[in-house]
Design an enzyme around this catalytic site. Structure first.
Site, PDB file in Angstrom:
ATOM      1  N   TYR A   1      45.574  35.841  94.097  1.00  0.00           N
ATOM      2  CA  TYR A   1      45.898  34.841  95.118  1.00  0.00           C
ATOM      3  C   TYR A   1      45.246  33.497  94.805  1.00  0.00           C
ATOM      4  O   TYR A   1      44.810  32.784  95.710  1.00  0.00           O
ATOM      5  CB  TYR A   1      45.486  35.351  96.505  1.00  0.00           C
TER       6      TYR A   1
ATOM      7  N   ARG B   1      14.214  32.152  89.447  1.00  0.00           N
ATOM      8  CA  ARG B   1      14.767  32.614  90.723  1.00  0.00           C
ATOM      9  C   ARG B   1      15.137  31.444  91.629  1.00  0.00           C
ATOM     10  O   ARG B   1      15.122  31.549  92.853  1.00  0.00           O
ATOM     11  CB  ARG B   1      13.783  33.535  91.456  1.00  0.00           C
TER      12      ARG B   1
ATOM     13  N   HIS C   1      60.764  35.643 124.598  1.00  0.00           N
ATOM     14  CA  HIS C   1      60.318  37.034 124.775  1.00  0.00           C
ATOM     15  C   HIS C   1      61.082  37.980 123.857  1.00  0.00           C
ATOM     16  O   HIS C   1      61.205  39.175 124.144  1.00  0.00           O
ATOM     17  CB  HIS C   1      60.463  37.484 126.235  1.00  0.00           C
TER      18      HIS C   1
ATOM     19  N   GLN D   1      16.914  18.378 105.836  1.00  0.00           N
ATOM     20  CA  GLN D   1      17.016  18.639 104.403  1.00  0.00           C
ATOM     21  C   GLN D   1      18.466  18.934 104.022  1.00  0.00           C
ATOM     22  O   GLN D   1      18.839  18.822 102.860  1.00  0.00           O
ATOM     23  CB  GLN D   1      16.118  19.823 104.002  1.00  0.00           C
TER      24      GLN D   1
ATOM     25  N   SER E   1      61.523  48.318  96.892  1.00  0.00           N
ATOM     26  CA  SER E   1      60.881  49.573  97.267  1.00  0.00           C
ATOM     27  C   SER E   1      60.915  50.520  96.082  1.00  0.00           C
ATOM     28  O   SER E   1      61.899  50.565  95.335  1.00  0.00           O
ATOM     29  CB  SER E   1      61.602  50.208  98.463  1.00  0.00           C
TER      30      SER E   1
ATOM     31  N   LYS F   1      66.412  48.093  99.324  1.00  0.00           N
ATOM     32  CA  LYS F   1      65.525  47.248 100.123  1.00  0.00           C
ATOM     33  C   LYS F   1      65.381  45.835  99.557  1.00  0.00           C
ATOM     34  O   LYS F   1      65.179  45.633  98.368  1.00  0.00           O
ATOM     35  CB  LYS F   1      64.142  47.896 100.214  1.00  0.00           C
TER      36      LYS F   1
ATOM     37  N   ASN G   1      62.979  42.998 101.010  1.00  0.00           N
ATOM     38  CA  ASN G   1      61.964  42.800 102.047  1.00  0.00           C
ATOM     39  C   ASN G   1      61.382  41.388 102.031  1.00  0.00           C
ATOM     40  O   ASN G   1      61.296  40.765 100.978  1.00  0.00           O
ATOM     41  CB  ASN G   1      60.829  43.809 101.855  1.00  0.00           C
TER      42      ASN G   1
ATOM     43  N   ASN H   1      52.990  38.346 102.887  1.00  0.00           N
ATOM     44  CA  ASN H   1      51.825  37.924 102.115  1.00  0.00           C
ATOM     45  C   ASN H   1      51.112  36.760 102.799  1.00  0.00           C
ATOM     46  O   ASN H   1      49.879  36.733 102.906  1.00  0.00           O
ATOM     47  CB  ASN H   1      52.277  37.542 100.708  1.00  0.00           C
TER      48      ASN H   1
ATOM     49  N   SER I   1      24.401  31.696 100.957  1.00  0.00           N
ATOM     50  CA  SER I   1      25.136  32.828 100.380  1.00  0.00           C
ATOM     51  C   SER I   1      26.522  32.938 100.991  1.00  0.00           C
ATOM     52  O   SER I   1      27.499  33.249 100.291  1.00  0.00           O
ATOM     53  CB  SER I   1      24.344  34.127 100.588  1.00  0.00           C
TER      54      SER I   1
ATOM     55  N   GLU J   1      28.370  30.483 102.230  1.00  0.00           N
ATOM     56  CA  GLU J   1      29.240  29.394 101.769  1.00  0.00           C
ATOM     57  C   GLU J   1      29.706  29.581 100.330  1.00  0.00           C
ATOM     58  O   GLU J   1      30.811  29.148  99.974  1.00  0.00           O
ATOM     59  CB  GLU J   1      28.514  28.060 101.919  1.00  0.00           C
TER      60      GLU J   1
END
Length: 431
Positions: free
Chosen positions: A5, A67, A141, A212, A262, A268, A270, A276, A307, A309
């Site tokens: 994607y 680190r 509706h 900061q 399918s 089919k 679809n 998606n 983490s 973001e």
């Protein structure tokens, strides 16, 4: 975001290479600004601009020891320089670089999203014009209501996406902002002129007040805006899915030669593209909660947002870019079955013209309640007996005494519902 994607142009913006390049540009611009204030020799800045290089693998190797990604980055860059290395990161705190560079990267992503939105809007405008007078059933509706046109439906989508584009332009002003105000935002070791110079050269505004960090209400607003855009797409995609149902079949996604619908049912075809888009919108919306939970950081900063973001911002921008491009192609290539639209209008025995008959009776002098009580029983009988509504109306002398054949012809004329289409298009800016 997984490769399935993702589009390359947007994905490349969120690579470690581009992130470190953005950090380096912030560092170099800060050196240039210091030089203009007379604090760093111009010759040293020239050497930094010409020689400083990013080596992602080396920076990550150093990070295994430090680190700390920014410390690792500055040490890696320093390895590519001589004595002038001492000016790299001069007077800065890590988040001066990270937050400002992040806004710069988001700005790059925004340029792509802007183009995506503009292309989608152009396609919707053309579809609206192509099917301006194409009658179809309007549904409320999920039940037949009154005729509309497919062009009006497209005009509705067009105006909604125009609003989304305006929202996007507004949120860009909020998110494309930098800060270089030091450890707690007081400019204790760096003058505001540095921030102004760096932000100007990156095409960013400078945050009037910061700690900061840049405040995360900006990022929450940004993610929420992208989520709203994706939700509009989902709304449109769900409409296509409903209109492609076998019982309706008014539109259909393009089906390529060799495409399979399918593994078990060869017949089919679809609406997988629209499905998606529905899923992608769910993913993007899911990050809104994360973005909002990043807002209340402790005091002048913590890194609880960081983490989140690193996952969230690439995902939402990449997913939206993919979704906009895929759905634009779906709409552009959409097959529209105009004959089926007309056939579906006739499926409810003419009941959709009940309001026209009601109003005609009122115009002939009946009270609204009396007119309603004449029309509704005929409508219910038509539903239950599958008798054409007009036949039942014409069999009632109390109605035909008031409404002539010409009156009824006008009541049952679907083209009446085209009368204000031009006005709608003018109001939408589609003329």
């Amino acid at each position: 975001m997984i490769e399935r994607y993702s589009r390359e142009e947007m994905s490349n913006i969120w690579t470690d290479q581009n992130r470190y390049e953005a950090w380096l540009e912030v560092e170099i611009l800060a050196c240039e600004a210091w030089s203009k204030l007379g604090d760093i020799p111009a010759e040293d800045v020239k050497k930094i601009r010409e020689n400083a290089k990013v080596d992602v693998a080396r920076a990550q190797e150093i990070e295994q020891e430090t680190r700390h990604d920014v410390v690792a980055f500055t040490r890696q860059v320093s390895e590519t320089l001589g004595e002038e290395r001492k000016w790299v990161h001069y007077g800065l705190t890590s988040t001066d670089v990270v937050d400002t560079a992040l806004s710069y990267v988001i700005k790059q992503a925004n340029e792509i999203i802007k183009k995506d939105l503009e292309r989608f809007i152009d396609v919707l405008a053309q579809k609206a014009k192509d099917y301006k007078y194409t009658l179809m059933m309007g549904r409320t509706h999920g039940v037949h209501a009154e005729p509309t046109t497919f062009g009006v439906k497209m005009a509705l989508w067009y105006t909604e996406m125009k609003r989304n584009l305006e929202r996007f332009k507004q949120v860009r002003k909020e998110i494309e902002v930098g800060k270089m105000s030091g450890a707690v935002g007081t400019f204790a070791n760096i003058p505001p002129e540095i921030e102004a110079y760096v932000c100007e050269h990156l095409g960013l505004d400078a945050a009037p007040v910061s700690t900061q960090t840049l405040q995360r209400d900006r990022h929450a607003y940004y993610v929420a805006t992208l989520a709203l855009i994706s939700t509009s797409m989902e709304k449109f995609a769900v409409e296509i899915r409903n209109l492609q149902k076998t019982e309706t079949r008014e539109v259909e996604e393009a089906f390529a030669k060799g495409q399979k619908g399918s593994s078990a049912m060869p017949h089919k075809r679809n609406p997988i593209g629209s499905e998606n888009i529905t899923g992608i919108a769910r993913v993007i919306r899911g990050y809104v909660t994360t973005a909002y939970e990043n807002v209340p950081l402790w005091h002048e900063r913590d890194i609880s947002h960081s983490s989140a973001e690193r996952i969230m911002l690439p995902d939402v921008t990449i997913a939206l870019d993919y979704g906009l491009n895929r759905f634009t192609n779906i709409v552009e290539r959409l097959t529209v079955f105009e004959d089926n639209m007309l056939a579906n209008i006739d499926k409810t025995f003419g009941l959709i013209y009940s309001q026209r008959v009601l109003l005609a009776l009122i115009n002939k002098g009946l009270a609204r309640e009396a007119a309603y009580d004449k029309v509704q029983p005929k409508a219910m009988e038509s539903w239950e007996t599958k008798t054409p509504f007009r036949t039942l109306i014409e069999e009632d002398a109390t109605i035909t005494d008031l409404l002539t054949k010409e009156d009824l012809d006008e009541c049952f004329n679907p083209k009446h519902h085209l009368n204000q289409v031009d006005t709608i298009f003018q109001r939408a800016g589609l003329e």
